[in-house]
Design a protein around this motif. Structure first.
Motif, PDB file in Angstrom:
ATOM      1  N   VAL A 493       9.912  65.112 -20.716  1.00 15.92           N
ATOM      2  CA  VAL A 493      10.032  63.792 -20.943  1.00 15.92           C
ATOM      3  C   VAL A 493       9.917  62.857 -19.872  1.00 15.92           C
ATOM      4  O   VAL A 493       9.311  61.841 -19.679  1.00 15.92           O
ATOM      5  N   ARG A 494      10.530  63.326 -18.769  1.00 10.89           N
ATOM      6  CA  ARG A 494      10.777  62.529 -17.584  1.00 10.89           C
ATOM      7  C   ARG A 494       9.348  62.727 -16.965  1.00 10.89           C
ATOM      8  O   ARG A 494       8.895  61.506 -16.336  1.00 10.89           O
ATOM      9  N   GLU A 495       8.738  63.550 -17.001  1.00  4.88           N
ATOM     10  CA  GLU A 495       7.488  63.755 -16.207  1.00  4.88           C
ATOM     11  C   GLU A 495       6.231  62.858 -17.240  1.00  4.88           C
ATOM     12  O   GLU A 495       5.597  62.154 -16.392  1.00  4.88           O
ATOM     13  N   TYR A 496       6.425  62.830 -18.408  1.00  7.69           N
ATOM     14  CA  TYR A 496       5.307  61.947 -19.335  1.00  7.69           C
ATOM     15  C   TYR A 496       5.648  60.767 -18.939  1.00  7.69           C
ATOM     16  O   TYR A 496       4.634  59.908 -18.816  1.00  7.69           O
ATOM     17  N   PHE A 497       6.842  60.162 -19.037  1.00  6.92           N
ATOM     18  CA  PHE A 497       7.244  58.796 -18.885  1.00  6.92           C
ATOM     19  C   PHE A 497       6.909  58.192 -17.463  1.00  6.92           C
ATOM     20  O   PHE A 497       6.292  57.259 -17.126  1.00  6.92           O
ATOM     21  N   THR A 498       7.096  59.142 -16.326  1.00  8.00           N
ATOM     22  CA  THR A 498       6.607  58.767 -15.065  1.00  8.00           C
ATOM     23  C   THR A 498       5.212  58.558 -14.917  1.00  8.00           C
ATOM     24  O   THR A 498       4.651  57.573 -14.260  1.00  8.00           O
ATOM     25  N   SER A 499       4.230  59.494 -15.507  1.00  7.43           N
ATOM     26  CA  SER A 499       3.115  59.450 -15.443  1.00  7.43           C
ATOM     27  C   SER A 499       2.317  57.913 -16.102  1.00  7.43           C
ATOM     28  O   SER A 499       1.544  57.723 -15.643  1.00  7.43           O
ATOM     29  N   MET A 500       3.067  57.903 -17.292  1.00  9.56           N
ATOM     30  CA  MET A 500       2.620  56.607 -18.071  1.00  9.56           C
ATOM     31  C   MET A 500       3.024  55.482 -17.223  1.00  9.56           C
ATOM     32  O   MET A 500       2.378  54.430 -17.587  1.00  9.56           O
ATOM     33  N   ARG A 501       3.826  55.496 -16.556  1.00 14.30           N
ATOM     34  CA  ARG A 501       4.193  54.059 -15.888  1.00 14.30           C
ATOM     35  C   ARG A 501       3.056  53.771 -14.593  1.00 14.30           C
ATOM     36  O   ARG A 501       3.083  52.437 -14.095  1.00 14.30           O
ATOM     37  N   HIS A 502       2.286  54.429 -14.238  1.00  8.93           N
ATOM     38  CA  HIS A 502       1.315  54.335 -13.390  1.00  8.93           C
ATOM     39  C   HIS A 502       0.312  53.194 -13.827  1.00  8.93           C
ATOM     40  O   HIS A 502      -0.206  53.229 -15.215  1.00  8.93           O
ATOM     41  N   ASP A 503      -0.185  52.305 -13.090  1.00  8.22           N
ATOM     42  CA  ASP A 503      -1.233  51.196 -13.788  1.00  8.22           C
ATOM     43  C   ASP A 503      -2.338  51.591 -13.711  1.00  8.22           C
ATOM     44  O   ASP A 503      -2.873  52.516 -13.097  1.00  8.22           O
ATOM     45  N   VAL A 504      -3.008  50.841 -14.619  1.00  7.95           N
ATOM     46  CA  VAL A 504      -4.687  50.919 -14.588  1.00  7.95           C
ATOM     47  C   VAL A 504      -5.311  49.586 -14.007  1.00  7.95           C
ATOM     48  O   VAL A 504      -5.099  48.456 -14.421  1.00  7.95           O
ATOM     49  N   TYR A 505      -6.420  49.894 -13.258  1.00  9.45           N
ATOM     50  CA  TYR A 505      -7.060  48.813 -12.625  1.00  9.45           C
ATOM     51  C   TYR A 505      -8.530  48.923 -12.814  1.00  9.45           C
ATOM     52  O   TYR A 505      -9.086  50.157 -13.096  1.00  9.45           O
ATOM     53  N   GLY A 506      -9.376  47.884 -12.853  1.00 12.47           N
ATOM     54  CA  GLY A 506     -10.723  47.947 -12.697  1.00 12.47           C
ATOM     55  C   GLY A 506     -11.047  47.562 -11.363  1.00 12.47           C
ATOM     56  O   GLY A 506     -10.811  46.793 -10.684  1.00 12.47           O
ATOM     57  N   ALA A 507     -11.985  48.438 -10.921  1.00 15.74           N
ATOM     58  CA  ALA A 507     -12.621  48.201  -9.604  1.00 15.74           C
ATOM     59  C   ALA A 507     -14.115  48.617  -9.172  1.00 15.74           C
ATOM     60  O   ALA A 507     -14.587  49.451 -10.076  1.00 15.74           O
ATOM     61  N   GLN A 508     -14.604  48.230  -8.184  1.00 17.11           N
ATOM     62  CA  GLN A 508     -16.013  48.512  -8.008  1.00 17.11           C
ATOM     63  C   GLN A 508     -15.909  49.847  -7.214  1.00 17.11           C
ATOM     64  O   GLN A 508     -15.283  50.009  -6.196  1.00 17.11           O
ATOM     65  N   ILE A 509     -16.574  50.793  -7.443  1.00 18.60           N
ATOM     66  CA  ILE A 509     -16.688  52.065  -6.745  1.00 18.60           C
ATOM     67  C   ILE A 509     -17.804  52.260  -5.869  1.00 18.60           C
ATOM     68  O   ILE A 509     -18.046  53.318  -5.015  1.00 18.60           O
TER      69      ILE A 509
END
Length: 566
Positions: A493-509
Motif C-alpha cells: 500500500v505504501r509503495e502504491y501510493f508513493t508511486s502514484m504521487r509522482h507528477d505527470v508532465y508533457g515535454a518535448q523529447i
C-alpha cells in the motif's frame, strides 16, 4: 340559589352567566356544524369533481397555520380577560369578530381546496372554526350576549395547527425530531391543562342545573343551584395541575356536582394522557436510534436527497467524503440539501460516527429500511426527493468487488422501479459493471466507476501539474481506512501510493528520438533522466494526428517539432 360575590361587578353579570344562555349558545354552534356536515355530504354525493393532491403544502399553508396559532392564542386570552372583567364587553367582542373572520376564511379555503369534501368537513379543525364563528354570530345577533363565551376551546386548535407545522418541517432546521416531539408534549400539557381549567371554571360559575317543574310535571325553566362565583381561572389551573401531577394538596376541591363528575373524567383521561406522552417520547428516541423514525422535509431546504448502498451500510470513508463535499461550509446554508441515509441494517460503528458528527447532526437523517418497501420509502419521503445516490463501498477487498457492484446495481434498479421519475446516480467499483447496469435498465451515463477517476487523473495531470498529488491523497482517503488492512499488505500500500504521487508532465523529447521504438526511447529516457515515459504524440509534420493534443498531453510550445512525451 345565588350568592353575591365581589368578583361580579353588576346584576347583568349574574344574568349573563346562566345555563339558559350558554346552552342556547352551544345549540347554535353545534347546529351550524351539523348543517356544514349535511351540505358537504350532499355536495360530495352529487359532484364528480376531484380535487388535486398537491406535492407539497405551499408557503400560504404555512403562513395560515402560524397565523391560526396566533389567533387561537388571542382567543384564549380573550376568554381569560372576560373571566376577569365578568361583564359583556363590546371591545372584546369586536376582537372576537376579527378573529372569527380569519377562522371563517381559513375553514372556507381548507374546504375549497378539497372541493368541499365531507371527510375534510368532518374534522376537529373544521369543527373548531365553525364553532367559533357560530358563537360570535350568536353574540352579535341573538340579543342575549354573555361574557361566558367558551373561546378557550381554541387551545385544542393550537395543538392541531402546531402538529401541521411540524409535518411541514418548519421546525426541522432548528431542532431534531426528539426535541420537536418533546416541545409538542409540553405544548399538549399546557393546552390540555388550560382546557381542563377553563371547563372547570365554567362549571363552577354556572353551578348545577336545576329544572323548574310545575304542578303538572312539565319543565317550565332552568335555574342555577350552588354557583361558585368566587373561583378564577388561575385557581382552577392550580387545581388541575396539582390533581394531574398526583400531588393533591387537598386545599381546594370542586364545589358543584357537575364539576365533580368532570373532575373524575379529567383525572382518568389526564393521567392516561400524560403517561402515554412520556412513553411516546421514550419510544421515539428508540425509533430514531434504530432508524425507524420518519423524515420530514424542512421548509428552509431547497432539496433533499437519498443515499444508500454499501458505503452507507458500512459507514466507510466513501460516505464521509461524499457528505463533506456535498455539505461543504463554503456553500450557502440555504442551498445545502437534507440528506437521508437508508440502509436495511442497524447503524454500525462507522455509520454512527457519521451520524454523530457535526455534519450528520445538522443535515443527515438515517432511515432503516429497504428500497423494495413502499412504507420505508414513504418514511424517507422518497417520492419528493430530488435525487438518489447509490454508493458502493470502495473499501471492500478485491474478491468482493463484483458482489458489491451487483448489490449497488440491484438497489438502484429497485429504486427506479418503485420511483420511475427519481434521478438515480451510481458509484461502481469496476468499469465493466456499467454493462451490468445497462442490462438492468439503468442508463450507463448515470454510473461512475472508481477506475474512471484514475484515467481522468492521468489525463488532467499533464494540463495541471501537481494534480496527482492532490487527487491521490483524496483517493487514498476515499478508498477507506488503510490502517485496518493486514500488516502484510502495508508495504504494498505504501509503495502504491508513493508511486502514484509522482507528477505527470508533457515535454518535448527532441528530434533525436525520431523513428526510435517506444520501448527503446522509454529505456533511454529513464536511464538518462530517471523519468518514466508513458505516451508519445507525434507532431503533424511527422505524421501525427494533428489538431488539438490528445487528452493527457499539454499544448506544444510555438514552433516546436518532434514527438511529445508524457
Amino acid at each position: 340559589m345565588m350568592s353575591d360575590s365581589s368578583l361580579m361587578p353588576s346584576a347583568e353579570s349574574y344574568e349573563e352567566a346562566r345555563w339558559s344562555r350558554v346552552l342556547t349558545q352551544q345549540a347554535v354552534a353545534f347546529s351550524a356544524f351539523g348543517a356544514t356536515l349535511i351540505l358537504t355530504r350532499l355536495w360530495t354525493s352529487f359532484t364528480s369533481t376531484k380535487y388535486l393532491r398537491r406535492r407539497h403544502k405551499n408557503r400560504v399553508d404555512t403562513v395560515l397555520a402560524l397565523t391560526d396559532i396566533v389567533c387561537s392564542t388571542a382567543s384564549m386570552c380573550v376568554f381569560v380577560a372576560q373571566s376577569v372583567i365578568r361583564e359583556y364587553s363590546v371591545s372584546l367582542t369586536a376582537v372576537e369578530v376579527l378573529l372569527s373572520l380569519f377562522y371563517l376564511v381559513a375553514a372556507t379555503r381548507r374546504l375549497w381546496l378539497k372541493n368541499f369534501d365531507f371527510a375534510v368537513a368532518f374534522t376537529f379543525s373544521t369543527f373548531f372554526d365553525v364553532y367559533a364563528v357560530s358563537v360570535v354570530s350568536h353574540q352579535l345577533f341573538s340579543g342575549q350576549p354573555t361574557w361566558l363565551t367558551p373561546t378557550f376551546m381554541r387551545s385544542l386548535s393550537v395543538l392541531i395547527r402546531y402538529e401541521e407545522v411540524m409535518k411541514m418541517g418548519l421546525w426541522a432546521s432548528y431542532a431534531g425530531e426528539v426535541k420537536q416531539r418533546l416541545g409538542l408534549s409540553i405544548l399538549r400539557f399546557a393546552c390540555v391543562t388550560f382546557f381542563y381549567a377553563c371547563v372547570g371554571f365554567c362549571l363552577e360559575i354556572l353551578g348545577d342545573i336545576e329544572f323548574e317543574i310545575d304542578g303538572a310535571g312539565a319543565i317550565t325553566g332552568i335555574s342555577e343551584a350552588n354557583p361558585n362565583y368566587d373561583t378564577t381561572v388561575l385557581l382552577q389551573l392550580y387545581f388541575v395541575v396539582v390533581t394531574l401531577s398526583t400531588v393533591g394538596y387537598g386545599d381546594m376541591s370542586p364545589m358543584t356536582t357537575l364539576h365533580k363528575v368532570f373532575a373524575i373524567l379529567m383525572i382518568v383521561s389526564g393521567v392516561a394522557f400524560f403517561s402515554s406522552e412520556v412513553s411516546a417520547i421514550v419510544a421515539l428516541k428508540d425509533e430514531i436510534d434504530s432508524g425507524r423514525g420518519q423524515y420530514r422535509r424542512s421548509r428552509f431546504r431547497n432539496a433533499h436527497i437519498i443515499v444508500l448502498g454499501g458505503a452507507v451500510t458500512s459507514g466507510s470513508a466513501t460516505l464521509q467524503i461524499f457528505l463533506e463535499e456535498l455539505l461543504h461550509p463554503s456553500r450557502p446554508n440555504s442551498s445545502l440539501p437534507d440528506v437521508v441515509l437508508m440502509s436495511e441494517e442497524e447503524p454500525g460503528t462507522g455509520l454512527r460516527r457519521v451520524l454523530t458528527s457535526a455534519l450528520g447532526q445538522a443535515h443527515v437523517k438515517f432511515i432503516r429500511g429497504s428500497p423494495m418497501d413502499q412504507a420505508d420509502l414513504a418514511r424517507a419521503d422518497a417520492a419528493n426527493a430530488d435525487m438518489a445516490f447509490v454508493l458502493g463501498n470502495l473499501s471492500v477487498r478485491d474478491h468482493l468487488t463484483e458482489a458489491e457492484d451487483e448489490d449497488t446495481i440491484l438497489r438502484a434498479s429497485l429504486l427506479q422501479r418503485q420511483l420511475p421519475g427519481l434521478p438515480v446516480r451510481l458509484l461502481l467499483l469496476r468499469s465493466w459493471a456499467k454493462e451490468m447496469a445497462r442490462t438492468a435498465g439503468i442508463n450507463p451515463l448515470s454510473c461512475l466507476t472508481s477506475g474512471v477517476l484514475n484515467h481522468c487523473r492521468t489525463a488532467l495531470a499533464v494540463r495541471c501539474p501537481g494534480l496527482p498529488v492532490l487527487l491521490t491523497t483524496m483517493y487514498s482517503k476515499l478508498a477507506g481506512d488503510w490502517s485496518q488492512l493486514p500488516s502484510s499488505m502495508m508495504p504494498w500500500v505504501r509503495e502504491y501510493f508513493t508511486s502514484m504521487r509522482h507528477d505527470v508532465y508533457g515535454a518535448q523529447i527532441g528530434a533525436a528520438f525520431d523513428g526510435v521504438p517506444f520501448l527503446e526511447a522509454a529505456a533511454r529516457i529513464y536511464k538518462e533522466h530517471d523519468v518514466n515515459l508513458l505516451a508519445v504524440q507525434s507532431s503533424p509534420e511527422n505524421g501525427g494526428g494533428g489538431g488539438p493534443p490528445r487528452p493527457g498531453a499539454g499544448p506544444a510550445p510555438p514552433g516546436a517539432g518532434g514527438p511529445r512525451g508524457a
